[in-house]
Design an enzyme around this catalytic site. Structure first.
Site, short mmCIF file in Angstrom:
data_model
loop_
_atom_site.label_atom_id
_atom_site.label_comp_id
_atom_site.label_asym_id
_atom_site.label_seq_id
_atom_site.Cartn_x
_atom_site.Cartn_y
_atom_site.Cartn_z
N GLU A 125 43.42 43.67 48.39
CA GLU A 125 44.88 43.58 48.45
C GLU A 125 45.50 44.39 49.60
O GLU A 125 46.47 45.14 49.39
CB GLU A 125 45.48 43.99 47.10
CG GLU A 125 44.96 43.12 45.96
CD GLU A 125 45.43 43.57 44.58
OE1 GLU A 125 46.24 44.49 44.48
OE2 GLU A 125 44.97 42.97 43.59
N ASN A 166 39.19 40.77 49.26
CA ASN A 166 39.71 40.15 48.03
C ASN A 166 41.23 40.30 47.96
O ASN A 166 41.75 41.39 48.23
CB ASN A 166 39.06 40.88 46.84
CG ASN A 166 39.29 40.21 45.51
OD1 ASN A 166 39.08 39.01 45.36
ND2 ASN A 166 39.73 40.99 44.52
O1 G3I Z 1 42.14 54.15 30.69
C1 G3I Z 1 43.47 54.60 30.51
C2 G3I Z 1 43.65 55.25 29.19
O2 G3I Z 1 42.85 56.41 29.15
C3 G3I Z 1 45.13 55.59 28.99
O3 G3I Z 1 45.33 56.11 27.72
C4 G3I Z 1 46.00 54.35 29.14
C5 G3I Z 1 47.49 54.65 29.04
O4 G3I Z 1 48.25 53.83 29.87
O5 G3I Z 1 45.76 53.80 30.40
C6 G3I Z 1 44.41 53.40 30.62
O6 G3I Z 1 44.28 52.90 31.90
C7 G3I Z 1 44.81 51.60 32.12
C8 G3I Z 1 43.67 50.71 32.60
O7 G3I Z 1 44.17 49.45 32.99
C9 G3I Z 1 42.59 50.52 31.53
O8 G3I Z 1 43.11 49.83 30.44
C10 G3I Z 1 45.88 51.70 33.19
O9 G3I Z 1 47.01 52.40 32.68
C11 G3I Z 1 46.30 50.34 33.65
O10 G3I Z 1 47.17 50.45 34.77
C12 G3I Z 1 45.08 49.56 34.07
O11 G3I Z 1 45.47 48.27 34.46
C13 G3I Z 1 44.53 47.55 35.23
C14 G3I Z 1 45.15 47.17 36.57
O12 G3I Z 1 44.22 46.40 37.30
C15 G3I Z 1 45.53 48.37 37.40
O13 G3I Z 1 46.30 47.98 38.48
C16 G3I Z 1 44.17 46.30 34.46
O14 G3I Z 1 43.47 46.65 33.25
C17 G3I Z 1 43.27 45.41 35.33
O15 G3I Z 1 43.11 44.16 34.69
C18 G3I Z 1 43.95 45.17 36.67
O16 G3I Z 1 43.07 44.42 37.48
C19 G3I Z 1 43.59 44.01 38.74
C20 G3I Z 1 42.43 43.96 39.72
O17 G3I Z 1 41.75 45.20 39.77
C21 G3I Z 1 42.91 43.57 41.11
N1 G3I Z 1 43.64 42.33 41.07
C22 G3I Z 1 44.73 42.25 40.10
C23 G3I Z 1 44.22 42.60 38.71
C24 G3I Z 1 45.30 42.46 37.68
O18 G3I Z 1 46.35 43.37 37.92
#
Ligand code: G3I
Length: 316
Positions: A125, A166
């Protein structure tokens, strides 16, 4: 019964999905579904810079190790996601230490998994929604050549790994995919080890892509000699969910996959496998049900659409 992985393999391609370590540990039905359906895995979060190395020099390998080990036990390959991104960064990385931090990170991570990760998303990105270079800590600290630098560093650490750029919203021909194309051309002209492009494909049923534009887009990247990957496919639908929408979603899964296979895409990965664990409802309120399996692991029309595409297409 044949899973999507077997059907994909019969076409000479691989099907896979993003996986969550917690679910792999806690949910037997999830483990079974992932083992049955996928033959390429990517970690949804645990191989990103922040989760892997929250404090300087302190690597938390365990969660990603468990995904790599699960894959190896189930005859699946692994994609690494991602080395250079502006999101999910550790707080200790600053513009002042960025070059040293990234150099150490790429060497530590890519060498640790050398020979075990088939393909890396080296840079994720780097193009903004307006198709200009994204203003990130990496670009500010390392300058516009940071992408070339990162690809070369990854190649030095594992010369056999496939290295990919990507991005999202680049599936059709559009200003952002034009920028990605120009980026690929300039990296290749400079002799940078770029081997593949990842089209994330986070799609919305209410705004489906023009498949003619997707086809032409894939064709131009393939003409550069790059391998084509669909890396994060999901198709979200709006609430209230209806059977009619699920059927339309299945048709889009099928039609898109057919185009991808006809144009030589080698790997199709969905961003998750089951609606039980999906980033979509949390990020796009009022939408969901974006994946091939429902929350109880039942096969949706989306699943059938993928299965049909993997059964009939003659490869380009
Ligand atoms: O692991 C912590 C946890 O300890 C905490 O209590 C909780 C509270 O918010 O957060 C948890 O982390 C979260 C993590 O996902 C795991 O669930 C983050 O806040 C959250 O921001 C994170 O989101 C991920 C996101 O990328 C971050 O930008 C999504 O799961 C994941 O599906 C998403 O994946 C991205 C790809 O890497 C790149 N392309 C887009 C795609 C979708 O956004």
């Amino acid at each position: 019964m044949a899973g999507l992985r077997d059907l994909a393999e019969s076409q000479g391609v691989r099907f896979g999905c993003a996986v969550k370590t917690d679910a792999l540990v806690q949910d037997a039905a999830y483990r079974e579904a992932v083992a049955r359906e996928a033959n390429v895995l990517v970690a949804e979060n645990v191989s990103k810079f922040g989760p892997l190395c929250p404090e300087r020099g302190d690597y938390h390998w365990g969660p990603f190790d468990s995904i790599v080990e699960f894959a190896e036990a189930n005859g699946q390959t692994v994609r690494g996601h991602t080395l250079v991104w502006h999101t999910q960064m550790p707080a200790w990385v600053t513009e002042a230490n960025a070059e040293e931090a990234l150099d150490a990170h790429v060497r530590a991570v890519v060498s640790r998994y050398r020979g075990r990760i088939e393909s890396w998303d080296v840079v994720n990105e780097a193009i903004a929604d307006d198709a200009t270079p994204r203003d990130t800590l990496w670009r500010r600290a390392l300058g516009p050549d940071y992408l070339a630098w990162a690809f070369r560093a990854a190649h030095a650490a594992d010369s056999a790994a496939q290295l990919a750029y990507n991005d999202y919203s680049v599936e059709e021909i559009c200003p952002k995919s034009d920028a990605m194309f120009q980026l690929a051309v300039s990296l290749l002209e400079a002799g940078v080890p770029l081997h593949a492009v990842g089209f994330q494909a986070h799609l919305e049923l209410a705004a489906p892509p023009d498949l003619g534009l997707v086809r032409r887009n894939l064709q131009r990247f393939r003409a550069l000699g790059l391998e084509l990957l669909i890396t994060e496919l999901d198709i979200r639908i709006p609430e209230p969910f209806t059977e009619e929408m699920r059927v339309a979603q299945g048709n889009l899964y099928r039609a898109l996959t057919e185009v991808c296979l006809e144009e030589g895409v080698s790997r199709m990965l969905t961003w998750g496998l089951t609606d039980r664990y999906s980033w979509v409802p949390g990020f796009f309120t009022g939408t969901g049900e974006a994946l091939p399996l429902d929350a109880a692991y039942g096969k949706k029309p989306a699943y059938t659409g993928l299965a049909q595409a993997f059964s009939v297409v003659s490869r380009g």
